[in-house]
Design a protein around this motif. Structure first.
Motif, PDB file in Angstrom:
ATOM      1  N   MET B 260      22.757  -5.036 -18.033  1.00 13.77           N
ATOM      2  CA  MET B 260      23.814  -4.330 -18.753  1.00 13.77           C
ATOM      3  C   MET B 260      24.658  -3.476 -17.806  1.00 13.77           C
ATOM      4  SD  MET B 260      23.389  -2.091 -22.169  1.00 13.77           S
ATOM      5  CE  MET B 260      22.525  -0.813 -21.297  1.00 13.77           C
ATOM      6  N   LEU B 261      23.970  -2.796 -16.865  1.00 15.56           N
ATOM      7  CA  LEU B 261      24.684  -1.840 -16.008  1.00 15.56           C
ATOM      8  C   LEU B 261      25.095  -2.444 -14.669  1.00 15.56           C
ATOM      9  CD1 LEU B 261      22.512   1.350 -16.679  1.00 15.56           C
ATOM     10  CD2 LEU B 261      24.695   0.745 -17.734  1.00 15.56           C
ATOM     11  N   GLY B 262      24.660  -3.650 -14.401  1.00 16.91           N
ATOM     12  CA  GLY B 262      25.070  -4.314 -13.171  1.00 16.91           C
ATOM     13  C   GLY B 262      24.310  -3.880 -11.929  1.00 16.91           C
ATOM     14  N   PHE B 263      23.031  -3.581 -12.100  1.00 19.54           N
ATOM     15  CA  PHE B 263      22.213  -3.203 -10.941  1.00 19.54           C
ATOM     16  C   PHE B 263      21.240  -4.317 -10.585  1.00 19.54           C
ATOM     17  CE2 PHE B 263      23.362   1.092 -12.460  1.00 19.54           C
ATOM     18  CZ  PHE B 263      23.827   1.621 -11.265  1.00 19.54           C
ATOM     19  N   ASP B 264      20.843  -4.355  -9.318  1.00 18.68           N
ATOM     20  CA  ASP B 264      19.828  -5.288  -8.869  1.00 18.68           C
ATOM     21  C   ASP B 264      18.483  -4.555  -8.874  1.00 18.68           C
ATOM     22  OD1 ASP B 264      18.084  -6.910  -7.493  1.00 18.68           O
ATOM     23  OD2 ASP B 264      19.552  -7.510  -5.984  1.00 18.68           O
ATOM     24  N   PRO B 265      17.551  -4.975  -9.705  1.00 16.55           N
ATOM     25  CA  PRO B 265      16.276  -4.241  -9.830  1.00 16.55           C
ATOM     26  C   PRO B 265      15.501  -4.150  -8.513  1.00 16.55           C
ATOM     27  CG  PRO B 265      16.161  -6.378 -10.954  1.00 16.55           C
ATOM     28  CD  PRO B 265      17.589  -6.168 -10.568  1.00 16.55           C
ATOM     29  N   LEU B 266      15.796  -5.082  -7.615  1.00 18.72           N
ATOM     30  CA  LEU B 266      15.113  -5.090  -6.323  1.00 18.72           C
ATOM     31  C   LEU B 266      15.449  -3.832  -5.517  1.00 18.72           C
ATOM     32  CD1 LEU B 266      13.313  -7.339  -5.355  1.00 18.72           C
ATOM     33  CD2 LEU B 266      15.199  -8.260  -4.027  1.00 18.72           C
ATOM     34  N   TYR B 267      16.606  -3.230  -5.802  1.00 18.70           N
ATOM     35  CA  TYR B 267      17.028  -2.041  -5.055  1.00 18.70           C
ATOM     36  C   TYR B 267      16.864  -0.755  -5.872  1.00 18.70           C
ATOM     37  CZ  TYR B 267      19.128  -5.211  -1.616  1.00 18.70           C
ATOM     38  OH  TYR B 267      19.335  -6.161  -0.655  1.00 18.70           O
ATOM     39  N   LEU B 268      16.277  -0.863  -7.057  1.00 14.15           N
ATOM     40  CA  LEU B 268      16.070   0.335  -7.872  1.00 14.15           C
ATOM     41  C   LEU B 268      14.813   1.070  -7.401  1.00 14.15           C
ATOM     42  CD1 LEU B 268      16.728  -0.252 -11.686  1.00 14.15           C
ATOM     43  CD2 LEU B 268      18.118   0.994 -10.023  1.00 14.15           C
ATOM     44  N   ALA B 269      14.896   2.389  -7.399  1.00 15.50           N
ATOM     45  CA  ALA B 269      13.790   3.193  -6.864  1.00 15.50           C
ATOM     46  C   ALA B 269      12.527   3.104  -7.710  1.00 15.50           C
ATOM     47  CB  ALA B 269      14.223   4.652  -6.772  1.00 15.50           C
ATOM     48  N   ASN B 270      11.401   3.234  -7.034  1.00 20.04           N
ATOM     49  CA  ASN B 270      10.087   3.369  -7.661  1.00 20.04           C
ATOM     50  C   ASN B 270       9.467   4.663  -7.156  1.00 20.04           C
ATOM     51  OD1 ASN B 270       9.847   0.312  -8.495  1.00 20.04           O
ATOM     52  ND2 ASN B 270      10.420   0.337  -6.340  1.00 20.04           N
ATOM     53  N   GLU B 271       8.543   5.217  -7.929  1.00 28.31           N
ATOM     54  CA  GLU B 271       7.827   6.409  -7.460  1.00 28.31           C
ATOM     55  C   GLU B 271       6.323   6.259  -7.646  1.00 28.31           C
ATOM     56  OE1 GLU B 271       8.775   8.910  -5.691  1.00 28.31           O
ATOM     57  OE2 GLU B 271      10.958   8.594  -5.735  1.00 28.31           O
ATOM     58  N   GLY B 272       5.894   5.010  -7.906  1.00 37.36           N
ATOM     59  CA  GLY B 272       4.459   4.761  -8.044  1.00 37.36           C
ATOM     60  C   GLY B 272       4.143   3.334  -7.642  1.00 37.36           C
ATOM     61  N   LYS B 273       4.995   2.798  -6.783  1.00 30.80           N
ATOM     62  CA  LYS B 273       4.781   1.416  -6.336  1.00 30.80           C
ATOM     63  C   LYS B 273       4.672   1.369  -4.828  1.00 30.80           C
ATOM     64  CE  LYS B 273       4.820  -0.388 -10.392  1.00 30.80           C
ATOM     65  NZ  LYS B 273       5.047   0.888 -11.038  1.00 30.80           N
ATOM     66  N   LEU B 274       3.766   0.501  -4.362  1.00 31.80           N
ATOM     67  CA  LEU B 274       3.623   0.319  -2.921  1.00 31.80           C
ATOM     68  C   LEU B 274       3.534  -1.158  -2.590  1.00 31.80           C
ATOM     69  CD1 LEU B 274       0.434  -0.450  -2.588  1.00 31.80           C
ATOM     70  CD2 LEU B 274       0.104   1.992  -2.573  1.00 31.80           C
ATOM     71  N   VAL B 275       3.863  -1.456  -1.348  1.00 29.52           N
ATOM     72  CA  VAL B 275       3.758  -2.811  -0.818  1.00 29.52           C
ATOM     73  C   VAL B 275       2.627  -2.803   0.190  1.00 29.52           C
ATOM     74  CG1 VAL B 275       5.031  -4.723   0.199  1.00 29.52           C
ATOM     75  CG2 VAL B 275       6.258  -2.866  -0.910  1.00 29.52           C
ATOM     76  N   VAL B 276       1.779  -3.804   0.114  1.00 33.42           N
ATOM     77  CA  VAL B 276       0.639  -3.911   1.029  1.00 33.42           C
ATOM     78  C   VAL B 276       0.773  -5.192   1.835  1.00 33.42           C
ATOM     79  CG1 VAL B 276      -1.881  -3.986   1.202  1.00 33.42           C
ATOM     80  CG2 VAL B 276      -0.795  -2.810  -0.734  1.00 33.42           C
ATOM     81  N   PHE B 277       0.600  -5.086   3.140  1.00 30.64           N
ATOM     82  CA  PHE B 277       0.531  -6.253   4.018  1.00 30.64           C
ATOM     83  C   PHE B 277      -0.905  -6.357   4.510  1.00 30.64           C
ATOM     84  CE2 PHE B 277       5.044  -7.263   4.649  1.00 30.64           C
ATOM     85  CZ  PHE B 277       5.625  -6.134   4.106  1.00 30.64           C
ATOM     86  N   CYS B 278      -1.556  -7.504   4.228  1.00 26.77           N
ATOM     87  CA  CYS B 278      -2.944  -7.669   4.682  1.00 26.77           C
ATOM     88  C   CYS B 278      -3.183  -9.106   5.111  1.00 26.77           C
ATOM     89  CB  CYS B 278      -3.924  -7.248   3.583  1.00 26.77           C
ATOM     90  SG  CYS B 278      -3.931  -8.344   2.164  1.00 26.77           S
ATOM     91  N   ALA B 279      -4.274  -9.296   5.833  1.00 26.86           N
ATOM     92  CA  ALA B 279      -4.644 -10.648   6.250  1.00 26.86           C
ATOM     93  C   ALA B 279      -4.779 -11.519   5.007  1.00 26.86           C
ATOM     94  CB  ALA B 279      -5.954 -10.602   7.031  1.00 26.86           C
ATOM     95  N   ALA B 280      -4.230 -12.743   5.061  1.00 27.07           N
ATOM     96  CA  ALA B 280      -4.197 -13.611   3.876  1.00 27.07           C
ATOM     97  C   ALA B 280      -5.596 -13.854   3.316  1.00 27.07           C
ATOM     98  CB  ALA B 280      -3.514 -14.937   4.219  1.00 27.07           C
ATOM     99  N   ASP B 281      -6.588 -13.998   4.209  1.00 32.99           N
ATOM    100  CA  ASP B 281      -7.948 -14.272   3.739  1.00 32.99           C
ATOM    101  C   ASP B 281      -8.483 -13.140   2.862  1.00 32.99           C
ATOM    102  OD1 ASP B 281      -7.909 -16.622   5.086  1.00 32.99           O
ATOM    103  OD2 ASP B 281      -9.216 -15.983   6.751  1.00 32.99           O
ATOM    104  N   ASP B 282      -7.992 -11.929   3.127  1.00 34.16           N
ATOM    105  CA  ASP B 282      -8.489 -10.778   2.367  1.00 34.16           C
ATOM    106  C   ASP B 282      -7.677 -10.499   1.108  1.00 34.16           C
ATOM    107  OD1 ASP B 282     -10.253 -10.630   4.392  1.00 34.16           O
ATOM    108  OD2 ASP B 282      -9.839  -8.544   4.952  1.00 34.16           O
ATOM    109  N   ALA B 283      -6.585 -11.251   0.895  1.00 34.70           N
ATOM    110  CA  ALA B 283      -5.704 -10.962  -0.239  1.00 34.70           C
ATOM    111  C   ALA B 283      -6.441 -10.994  -1.585  1.00 34.70           C
ATOM    112  CB  ALA B 283      -4.506 -11.909  -0.240  1.00 34.70           C
ATOM    113  N   PRO B 284      -7.327 -11.997  -1.816  1.00 34.51           N
ATOM    114  CA  PRO B 284      -8.022 -12.002  -3.116  1.00 34.51           C
ATOM    115  C   PRO B 284      -8.859 -10.732  -3.335  1.00 34.51           C
ATOM    116  CG  PRO B 284      -8.215 -14.147  -2.046  1.00 34.51           C
ATOM    117  CD  PRO B 284      -7.614 -13.219  -1.026  1.00 34.51           C
ATOM    118  N   ALA B 285      -9.544 -10.271  -2.292  1.00 30.16           N
ATOM    119  CA  ALA B 285     -10.364  -9.058  -2.429  1.00 30.16           C
ATOM    120  C   ALA B 285      -9.485  -7.834  -2.655  1.00 30.16           C
ATOM    121  CB  ALA B 285     -11.229  -8.870  -1.172  1.00 30.16           C
TER     122      ALA B 285
END
Lengths: 337, 337
Positions: B260-285
């Protein structure tokens, strides 16, 4: 006392109303043993290390004044809060809130000034944040610095450690910072020889702590000036402080500005002055140590702590009368730091 | 790129212009090994203790929004900056800059909210400062919180530790905070079911770190949203990140507001979200550990790191095309935090 419905300028002045805000709004909600100490820095333990942690927001106006600017002030103020608590200042953070349209060249000048001040004080600015708010949502630029340091003095430094008989020492003439800001603000060009005393007190404090194992309390006399700090410490210690007006160092130029504008220099802010309470027997050694430092060569003993349980500051005036020094209600000059 | 003469709103947005300000104004003057890391927190040593130190100024408008207020936000933001660096958040400072005339009852509500957030996050506000500026010299109230924590993960967490093949995981739907602020600001009452995701991530991070010894990097996706964080990390790591738009969790309500407002949600701020980078083998755990936590039960693997040396983020779109995700110039929504 009942809290005001609206926040007044005086609530930020470091005087009685700031005290009310802390006691009625902040302490009941956030209270914990660290915060309850009501010192300039919190002393916290991380593992086996005792660490001092402090913060101050700087909203001084104008941003540039004789003897400094908001950048150097934001470093000195935070470093000094750590030093007077007996800590070696180590690391600073800096949060900038900048008004849209602020001149980048002025920002660069302010950051240059922070960098020089940090280098002189032996600290590093290790982390920061920048927010920009729309034009009109702030006045130029505000800086909040926090600092951490390692606690190095092995005795407690606090008003409760002060003993009757203690000597009260100040490291030089009072009111310079307040007078410099007043001059800058009122464009009193003919009085512009007054420079802010803004300076890092860490190495002077090291001299003091090395000179005596009986330093009982130190405080930098910023907002509210020497008067506010003495009144607050007297109240917290429960002892009376007797001081002699004649002994309090004061520049003629600052006296003149105060007389002209109707201010009491005792309540004018400093940014490079501290009050030391130490055992009377050690006062000569402490004074000697201060005199040997460039920021303490005008150090003077201004008074003595007396037992009474009333927690007052009594000033013997120039004409021999006695005057009780109260905590100011607010601040003589808003946005002094 | 040549610096602008005036500070723009975008200089505070966490995007490209913020990066320019940091690289051209702050780093050349204040630069030291700690600051040069450009992480959310500085890792410093005091004695034998490794300590994380961070600061953020909060200028969010409005002060109260669905799911939080500036008080809880100022605690969560700072606690999260420590947590994603592998530190246990311990102590906070709080510097208040308040506009003269601000309602004391609102201040009390904000401090109540800080207190609850601090208790939930297991931290103490141990020191603070209050400045009051004249009406018009600020917009209501700003808070700067700094935090210190003990570094608890024994491996480095940084973009340079990321390896090709690493899994990229996010702990839940993105854009909630930005959407909630937009709704509050534009009085989109009919959409008010979107709450900010503002939350303390410390205990979720502990779960993640306990689940794998091969966590390589974590970052909270605040200003600039998931898009800005992924673009920045890709650039810093030198590796490409391939993500699938279809896998990025997004609430229908947030998608609707953005359309409706013309924003891209990918660039909208979060205040309780994080991104984790880990070894693929450990991703399920890691995913299992996140799913067992209330702030991670919608955790999803959204992509994979690939070797390339170009440092781009490539998004496979819903219709199967490819789109490169750049760092935004500034911020979609000013005063989001």
């Amino acid at each position: 006392m009942k809290l005001h419905d609206k926040i007044l300028l005086e609530h930020g002045g470091g005087g009685q109303l700031t005290g009310e805000l802390i006691e009625q709004v902040f302490l009941p909600r956030l209270g914990n043993p660290h915060l309850m100490q009501l010192t300039d820095s919190a002393l916290v333990a991380i593992g086996d290390q005792r660490i001092c942690f402090t913060t101050d927001s700087y909203v001084v106006s104008p941003l540039f004044f004789p003897g400094g600017d908001i950048g150097s002030l934001a470093v000195h103020g935070t470093v000094n809060d750590l030093a007077v608590c007996g800590a070696q200042p180590l690391f600073l953070s800096a949060g900038f809130i900048i008004e849209e349209g602020f001149a980048t060249a002025q920002l660069e000048q302010i950051v240059d000034s922070m960098a020089s001040a940090a280098a002189l004080a032996g600290v590093q600015v290790v982390t920061g944040d920048t927010k920009v708010v729309p034009h009109g949502a702030t006045d130029g630029l505000y800086i909040t610095t926090s600092g951490i340091g390692r606690f190095v003095y092995d005795k407690p430094l606090s008003p409760s450690t002060i003993r009757p008989g203690d000597a009260v020492i100040v490291n030089g003439p009072v009111g310079d910072h307040g007078a410099a800001i007043l001059c800058a603000r009122q464009d009193l060009g003919f009085l512009s020889t007054v420079l802010s005393d803004s300076a890092p007190l860490g190495s002077l404090v090291r001299n003091i702590l090395n000179a005596s194992p009986h330093i009982h309390c130190m405080r930098d006399a910023t907002r509210g000036g020497l008067g506010a700090v003495l009144a607050e410490i007297a109240q917290q210690s429960g002892h009376d402080i007797f001081a002699r007006e004649n002994d309090i160092p004061l520049r003629e130029s600052v006296r003149g500005i105060c007389e002209m504008l109707g201010f009491d220099p005792l309540y004018l802010a400093n940014e490079g002055k501290l009050v030391v309470f130490c055992a009377a027997d050690d006062a000569p050694a402490v004074l000697a140590a201060m005199h040997s430092h460039e920021l303490g060569h005008e150090a003077t003993r201004i008074g003595t702590v007396q037992e009474s349980g009333r927690g007052r500051v009594v000033l013997t005036t120039l004409i021999g009368g006695e005057r009780v020094i109260d905590r100011p209600t607010g601040e003589l000059v808003p946005r002094i730091c």
